[in-house]
Design an enzyme around this catalytic site. Structure first.
Site, short mmCIF file in Angstrom:
data_model
loop_
_atom_site.label_atom_id
_atom_site.label_comp_id
_atom_site.label_asym_id
_atom_site.label_seq_id
_atom_site.Cartn_x
_atom_site.Cartn_y
_atom_site.Cartn_z
N ASP A 15 0.83 -1.20 0.00
CA ASP A 15 0.00 0.00 0.00
C ASP A 15 0.86 1.25 0.00
OD1 ASP A 15 -2.50 -1.24 -0.15
OD2 ASP A 15 -2.52 -1.64 2.00
N LEU A 66 -8.76 -4.12 -7.18
CA LEU A 66 -9.44 -2.88 -7.62
C LEU A 66 -10.96 -3.00 -7.49
CD1 LEU A 66 -7.27 -1.85 -10.71
CD2 LEU A 66 -7.23 -0.90 -8.40
N LYS A 67 -11.44 -4.11 -6.99
CA LYS A 67 -12.87 -4.30 -6.66
C LYS A 67 -13.79 -3.79 -7.76
CE LYS A 67 -12.01 -4.10 -1.66
NZ LYS A 67 -10.59 -3.73 -1.62
N HIS A 69 -16.82 -3.18 -10.24
CA HIS A 69 -18.28 -3.17 -10.03
C HIS A 69 -18.86 -2.26 -11.11
CE1 HIS A 69 -21.76 -2.74 -6.86
NE2 HIS A 69 -22.19 -3.00 -8.09
N ASP A 70 -19.37 -2.85 -12.18
CA ASP A 70 -19.86 -2.05 -13.31
C ASP A 70 -20.79 -2.93 -14.13
OD1 ASP A 70 -20.11 -0.04 -15.21
OD2 ASP A 70 -17.96 0.24 -15.49
N THR A 124 -16.36 -4.55 5.32
CA THR A 124 -16.39 -4.63 6.79
C THR A 124 -16.80 -3.29 7.41
OG1 THR A 124 -14.02 -4.24 6.80
CG2 THR A 124 -14.74 -6.52 7.03
N GLY A 214 -0.61 -5.96 5.68
CA GLY A 214 0.23 -4.88 5.17
C GLY A 214 1.06 -4.30 6.29
N ARG A 215 0.42 -3.37 7.01
CA ARG A 215 1.17 -2.59 7.99
C ARG A 215 1.80 -3.41 9.11
NH1 ARG A 215 -3.60 1.61 8.58
NH2 ARG A 215 -4.69 -0.33 8.16
O1 C5P Z 1 -4.37 -3.03 7.73
P1 C5P Z 1 -3.41 -3.64 6.74
O2 C5P Z 1 -2.27 -2.72 6.41
O3 C5P Z 1 -2.94 -5.03 7.12
O4 C5P Z 1 -4.29 -3.80 5.43
C1 C5P Z 1 -3.83 -4.59 4.38
C2 C5P Z 1 -4.79 -4.54 3.22
O5 C5P Z 1 -6.02 -5.14 3.55
C3 C5P Z 1 -5.09 -3.13 2.71
O6 C5P Z 1 -4.70 -3.08 1.35
C4 C5P Z 1 -6.59 -2.99 2.86
O7 C5P Z 1 -7.18 -2.35 1.74
C5 C5P Z 1 -7.07 -4.42 2.95
N1 C5P Z 1 -8.28 -4.53 3.78
C6 C5P Z 1 -9.46 -4.95 3.21
N2 C5P Z 1 -10.58 -5.07 3.99
C7 C5P Z 1 -10.55 -4.77 5.28
C8 C5P Z 1 -9.37 -4.35 5.86
C9 C5P Z 1 -8.22 -4.22 5.07
O8 C5P Z 1 -9.48 -5.26 2.02
N3 C5P Z 1 -11.62 -4.90 6.02
#
Ligand code: C5P
Length: 222
Positions: A15, A66-67, A69-70, A124, A214-215
């Site tokens: 990210d 990129l989810k 939806h179209d 979520t 990610g983080r």
């Molecule tokens: O919070 P973290 O850095 O671990 O997030 C990793 C990835 O998970 C991000 O790219 C975020 O868009 C995705 N994500 C998601 N749905 C969530 C939470 C995070 O797709 N509910």
């Protein structure tokens, strides 16, 4: 400390809009994690050719989140492009409807190594009140299961879901239907902006095939 077993089933979220940074992360983690995920930041900044750049940096599998939806035609064109670039996995909103999902599946039928098509169930960030406001009289969990069935029937390979829904989904949809769960935090880590998190071990035990992090990996807190 995240175990090797967990990393082997981790999709690392790159990210950042900075391609140099993303390539550094790929080189650093390519032997430890299963795949790498890119989203709007990198893709809008640099275009789909970065899938090749990341592959050259050592990313064997690239997940483009990129989810889509179209209308079915638009989604089919987008999915076909992703397939041309050798994307390993991509996301579509199941709420786009069965016809859209089937169009996506048909668009990659002739591709030798088609991307795995993954359905996003209920974001979520949506709760029961938010669903009601959209005219959906169901709990998020019930809606997740309903949409996951729709995804399976339309030929998708799996769904993206919260770890808390993985066990319920697994009961309804056995392997090889895939479950990928973001919202994962190792014990003791900051939850940042994530709600209803679980540990990687819990997510895998509850039925996830892969977890997205990610983080927690890239910016570990002291
Ligand atoms: O919070 P973290 O850095 O671990 O997030 C990793 C990835 O998970 C991000 O790219 C975020 O868009 C995705 N994500 C998601 N749905 C969530 C939470 C995070 O797709 N509910």
């Amino acid at each position: 400390m995240i175990s090797e077993t967990v990393l082997a089933r981790t999709i690392l979220a790159l990210d950042t809009p900075n391609l140099g940074q993303a390539c550094d992360w790929v080189q650093q983690y390519r032997d430890q994690v299963y795949a790498f995920k890119i989203g709007g930041a990198l893709t809008l900044a640099h275009g789909l050719p970065i899938v090749r750049t990341l592959r050259e940096a050592g990313a064997e599998r690239v997940f483009v989140d990129l989810k889509f939806h179209d209308i079915p035609h638009g989604v089919a064109l987008a999915v076909r492009q992703a397939a041309e670039f050798g994307v390993w996995m991509l996301t579509l909103h199941i709420a786009g409807g069965a016809e859209m999902l089937r169009a996506a599946r048909a668009a990659v039928e002739a591709v030798p190594k088609p991307p795995l098509l993954m359905g996003v169930t209920v974001l979520t960030s949506l709760d029961a009140a938010a669903l009601r406001a959209m005219g959906i009289p169901r709990t998020p969990r019930a809606q997740v299961v309903r949409l996951a069935h729709l995804a399976k029937e339309a030929g998708l390979n799996g769904v993206i879901a919260s770890p808390r829904e993985a066990r319920l989904l697994r009961k309804h949809l056995p392997p090889p239907f895939l479950i990928v769960t973001p919202g994962v935090r190792p014990a003791g880590f900051d939850t940042d902006d994530q709600k209803r998190t679980a540990t990687p071990e819990q997510a895998l035990r509850w039925g996830a095939d892969y977890i997205v992090m990610g983080r927690a990996i890239l910016q570990p807190k002291e």
